[in-house]
Design a protein around this motif. Structure first.
Motif, PDB file in Angstrom:
ATOM      1  N   UNK A  18       0.869  -1.170   0.000  1.00 20.07           N
ATOM      2  CA  UNK A  18       0.000   0.000   0.000  1.00 20.07           C
ATOM      3  C   UNK A  18       0.907   1.221   0.000  1.00 20.07           C
ATOM      4  N   UNK A  19       0.716   2.082  -0.993  1.00 18.43           N
ATOM      5  CA  UNK A  19       1.689   3.143  -1.230  1.00 18.43           C
ATOM      6  C   UNK A  19       1.026   4.381  -1.822  1.00 18.43           C
ATOM      7  N   UNK A  40      14.370   1.066  -7.085  1.00 14.99           N
ATOM      8  CA  UNK A  40      13.577   0.852  -5.883  1.00 14.99           C
ATOM      9  C   UNK A  40      12.512   1.930  -5.746  1.00 14.99           C
ATOM     10  N   UNK A  41      11.501   1.614  -4.953  1.00 10.63           N
ATOM     11  CA  UNK A  41      10.473   2.608  -4.659  1.00 10.63           C
ATOM     12  C   UNK A  41      11.080   3.768  -3.878  1.00 10.63           C
ATOM     13  N   UNK A  42      10.584   4.971  -4.090  1.00 12.61           N
ATOM     14  CA  UNK A  42      11.073   6.107  -3.310  1.00 12.61           C
ATOM     15  C   UNK A  42      10.556   6.084  -1.872  1.00 12.61           C
ATOM     16  N   UNK A  43       9.465   5.389  -1.662  1.00  9.91           N
ATOM     17  CA  UNK A  43       8.851   5.323  -0.340  1.00  9.91           C
ATOM     18  C   UNK A  43       9.403   4.137   0.443  1.00  9.91           C
ATOM     19  N   UNK A  44       9.472   4.306   1.743  1.00 11.74           N
ATOM     20  CA  UNK A  44       9.870   3.232   2.642  1.00 11.74           C
ATOM     21  C   UNK A  44       8.596   2.755   3.330  1.00 11.74           C
ATOM     22  N   UNK A  45       8.370   1.434   3.319  1.00 11.60           N
ATOM     23  CA  UNK A  45       7.107   0.874   3.793  1.00 11.60           C
ATOM     24  C   UNK A  45       7.254   0.153   5.123  1.00 11.60           C
ATOM     25  N   UNK A  46       6.247   0.302   5.957  1.00 11.43           N
ATOM     26  CA  UNK A  46       6.195  -0.423   7.228  1.00 11.43           C
ATOM     27  C   UNK A  46       5.843  -1.883   6.953  1.00 11.43           C
ATOM     28  N   UNK A  81      12.881  -8.977  -4.766  1.00 17.09           N
ATOM     29  CA  UNK A  81      11.625  -8.231  -4.778  1.00 17.09           C
ATOM     30  C   UNK A  81      11.597  -7.037  -3.819  1.00 17.09           C
ATOM     31  N   UNK A  82      12.340  -7.119  -2.695  1.00 22.17           N
ATOM     32  CA  UNK A  82      12.333  -6.040  -1.709  1.00 22.17           C
ATOM     33  C   UNK A  82      13.466  -6.258  -0.713  1.00 22.17           C
ATOM     34  N   UNK A  83      13.716  -5.221   0.082  1.00 22.88           N
ATOM     35  CA  UNK A  83      14.729  -5.335   1.139  1.00 22.88           C
ATOM     36  C   UNK A  83      14.328  -4.493   2.338  1.00 22.88           C
ATOM     37  N   UNK A  84      14.824  -4.884   3.499  1.00 24.05           N
ATOM     38  CA  UNK A  84      14.683  -4.056   4.690  1.00 24.05           C
ATOM     39  C   UNK A  84      15.850  -3.080   4.694  1.00 24.05           C
ATOM     40  N   UNK A  85      15.573  -1.838   4.992  1.00 21.22           N
ATOM     41  CA  UNK A  85      16.561  -0.782   4.816  1.00 21.22           C
ATOM     42  C   UNK A  85      17.558  -0.668   5.971  1.00 21.22           C
ATOM     43  N   UNK A  86      18.677  -0.102   5.658  1.00 19.21           N
ATOM     44  CA  UNK A  86      19.710   0.186   6.654  1.00 19.21           C
ATOM     45  C   UNK A  86      19.297   1.377   7.516  1.00 19.21           C
ATOM     46  N   UNK A  90      13.766  -2.770   9.694  1.00 16.01           N
ATOM     47  CA  UNK A  90      12.430  -3.354   9.749  1.00 16.01           C
ATOM     48  C   UNK A  90      11.450  -2.773   8.752  1.00 16.01           C
ATOM     49  N   UNK A  91      11.854  -1.727   8.025  1.00 14.43           N
ATOM     50  CA  UNK A  91      11.019  -1.113   7.002  1.00 14.43           C
ATOM     51  C   UNK A  91      11.588  -1.465   5.637  1.00 14.43           C
ATOM     52  N   UNK A  92      10.769  -1.373   4.599  1.00 15.67           N
ATOM     53  CA  UNK A  92      11.107  -1.929   3.294  1.00 15.67           C
ATOM     54  C   UNK A  92      11.121  -0.902   2.172  1.00 15.67           C
ATOM     55  N   UNK A  93      11.956  -1.179   1.179  1.00 18.06           N
ATOM     56  CA  UNK A  93      11.846  -0.602  -0.162  1.00 18.06           C
ATOM     57  C   UNK A  93      11.580  -1.779  -1.096  1.00 18.06           C
ATOM     58  N   UNK A  94      10.892  -1.521  -2.188  1.00 16.16           N
ATOM     59  CA  UNK A  94      10.458  -2.563  -3.119  1.00 16.16           C
ATOM     60  C   UNK A  94      11.117  -2.338  -4.475  1.00 16.16           C
ATOM     61  N   UNK A  95      11.460  -3.431  -5.146  1.00 14.69           N
ATOM     62  CA  UNK A  95      11.978  -3.400  -6.509  1.00 14.69           C
ATOM     63  C   UNK A  95      10.817  -3.039  -7.436  1.00 14.69           C
ATOM     64  N   UNK A  96      10.868  -1.856  -8.028  1.00 19.03           N
ATOM     65  CA  UNK A  96       9.788  -1.372  -8.889  1.00 19.03           C
ATOM     66  C   UNK A  96       9.524  -2.342 -10.044  1.00 19.03           C
TER      67      UNK A  96
END
Length: 117
Positions: A18-19, A40-46, A81-86, A90-96
């Motif tokens: 959801x973005x 990657x997505x510009x948004x960081x997701x919970x 597909x995605x990673x948890x950020x440095x 615990x939050x994610x960016x997604x491979x667009x």
């Protein structure tokens, strides 16, 4: 807010996020992102905003350096597909490129200096 559906290449992993509408992407110059070459997505997701719908058992994780960031990939096809950020553990960016209905080559690209972190 918009719901985007995504998957790895072989479809073993399916997820949704959801973005806000995705109109741009981010490239990072850190050692792993430079080699992956993914947008990657510009948004960081919970964790509540990124939901793995199927295939969690097919996800493997790669960590290096501080071990804070977690780079997930499909054990079957190898796609990230995605990673948890440095910066926000615990939050994610997604491979667009894994999201349905988006064309990564048509998006504006921002560059993030992850190499300097």
């Amino acid at each position: 807010m918009k719901t985007y559906h995504g998957s790895c290449h072989c479809g073993a992993i399916k997820f949704r996020v959801v973005s806000p509408e995705i109109t741009s992407g981010v490239r990072c110059n850190c050692s792993i992102c430079q080699r992956k070459g993914a947008l990657m997505t510009p948004h960081i997701y919970s964790p509540e905003e990124l939901v793995i719908e199927s295939g969690a058992e097919q996800l493997s994780v790669y960590q290096f350096g501080s071990g804070v960031a977690k780079h997930y990939f499909c054990e079957v096809c190898g796609i990230y597909p995605f990673h948890q950020t440095l910066r926000k553990a615990g939050y994610y960016r997604v491979n667009v490129g894994c999201l349905e209905g988006l064309e990564p080559l048509e998006l504006t690209v921002e560059v993030f200096d992850g190499r300097s972190l």
